[in-house]
Enzyme design. Structure first.
Site, PDB file in Angstrom:
ATOM      1  NE  ARG A   1     -11.145  -8.976   5.904  1.00 16.87           N
ATOM      2  CZ  ARG A   1     -11.266  -7.068   5.054  1.00 16.87           C
ATOM      3  NH1 ARG A   1     -11.287  -7.091   3.947  1.00 16.87           N
ATOM      4  NH2 ARG A   1     -11.025  -6.098   6.117  1.00 16.87           N
TER       5      ARG A   1
ATOM      6  CG  ASP B   1     -11.994  -3.127  12.182  1.00 20.14           C
ATOM      7  OD1 ASP B   1     -12.243  -2.100  12.886  1.00 20.14           O
ATOM      8  OD2 ASP B   1     -10.752  -2.792  11.736  1.00 20.14           O
TER       9      ASP B   1
ATOM     10  CG  HIS C   1     -14.049   2.432   2.565  1.00 17.05           C
ATOM     11  ND1 HIS C   1     -12.319   2.123   2.677  1.00 17.05           N
ATOM     12  CD2 HIS C   1     -14.327   3.266   1.744  1.00 17.05           C
ATOM     13  CE1 HIS C   1     -12.018   3.058   1.861  1.00 17.05           C
ATOM     14  NE2 HIS C   1     -13.463   3.820   1.286  1.00 17.05           N
TER      15      HIS C   1
ATOM     16  CB  THR D   1      -5.159   6.452   5.886  1.00 12.54           C
ATOM     17  OG1 THR D   1      -4.787   7.586   5.948  1.00 12.54           O
ATOM     18  CG2 THR D   1      -6.005   6.704   6.849  1.00 12.54           C
TER      19      THR D   1
ATOM     20  CG  ASN E   1       0.817   6.085   8.636  1.00 11.32           C
ATOM     21  OD1 ASN E   1       0.356   4.882   9.182  1.00 11.32           O
ATOM     22  ND2 ASN E   1       0.145   6.459   7.258  1.00 11.32           N
TER      23      ASN E   1
ATOM     24  CB  ALA F   1      -1.574   2.944  15.690  1.00 13.43           C
TER      25      ALA F   1
END
Ligand SMILES: [Zn+2]
Length: 232
Positions: free
Chosen positions: A56, A91, A106, A173, A198, A216
């Site tokens: 990742r 990211d 996070h 989200t 969204n 988005a």
């Protein structure tokens, strides 16, 4: 309206080629989150977990910010008030798109954390079970990402921002992971207006004053243009 607090999730990075988690074909359908995103999974099979995050990290480093990331950076630059960006994403695409002061609740793929002493440092491109902590020298490096069952970072700061927000926007989200899914209620209780942007309605879409659905890269630039008074 002065202060805008924005929460972003995987949906804003999907068009940059970084997978979402809970959708059909999402990351958690290929790698069970119990295996790669929990402290128990890491204790059980640290080799697998390091491989997962190494892959990742490489993928994220190669990804480019998209129009939605750039639009939020423009809002931050041109809005005549404060714009705080809180992200669930690990990211660095907000920063690559020009955003400043992004709160990574996070954690980040760019960070390493010592499971032994808590020291943090810049992650090497690949980590494994022999990677030593620069502070205590133990081979106990882990990704500096928040796993399920762990407390997200900066929660006091985030709730302070929500309490003083005039507008709260949630972008991309799922609305399935708390405490982030509860931010809309927190903002509403503080008197903020709320909007969800969204691909499709999140699990908590009905809690928002306004919703806009679509990719988005389209709905975020359109919303930013509206906010800045740049559209008819
Ligand atoms: Zn250490």
């Amino acid at each position: 309206m002065r202060k805008i607090v924005i929460l972003t999730g995987a949906g804003i990075s999907a068009e940059s080629g970084l997978g979402t988690f809970r959708d059909a074909g999402g990351i958690w359908t290929k790698y069970p989150l119990e295996d790669v995103a929990t402290p128990e999974g890491f204790a059980r099979d640290p080799v697998l977990v390091h491989e997962f995050y190494n892959a990742r990290r490489v993928q994220a480093a190669a990804a480019q910010p998209n129009a939605a990331h750039h639009a939020l950076a423009r809002l931050q630059r041109d809005w005549p008030g404060e714009v705080v960006i809180v992200t669930q994403n690990v990211d660095g695409l907000h920063e690559a798109g020009g955003a400043r002061g992004v709160i990574h609740m996070h954690g980040t793929l760019a960070g390493a954390l010592c499971a032994g002493c808590g020291h943090r440092w810049v992650a090497p491109e690949t980590m494994d079970t022999t990677t030593p902590c620069p502070a205590c020298t133990r081979p106990s490096a882990r990704p500096d990402v928040v796993w399920f069952g762990e407390m997200p970072y900066f929660m006091d700061t985030i709730f302070d921002h929500l309490a003083s927000a005039d507008l709260f926007a949630a972008i991309g989200t799922s609305g399935q992971v708390y405490p982030a899914a509860g931010f809309v209620q927190e903002a509403t209780a503080s008197g903020a207006r709320t909007i969800e942007l969204n691909l499709e309605p999140s699990a908590v879409a009905s809690n928002f004053d306004e919703t806009r659905f679509g990719p988005a890269s389209r709905v975020v630039p359109d919303w930013v243009s509206d906010m800045l008074g740049l559209r008819g």
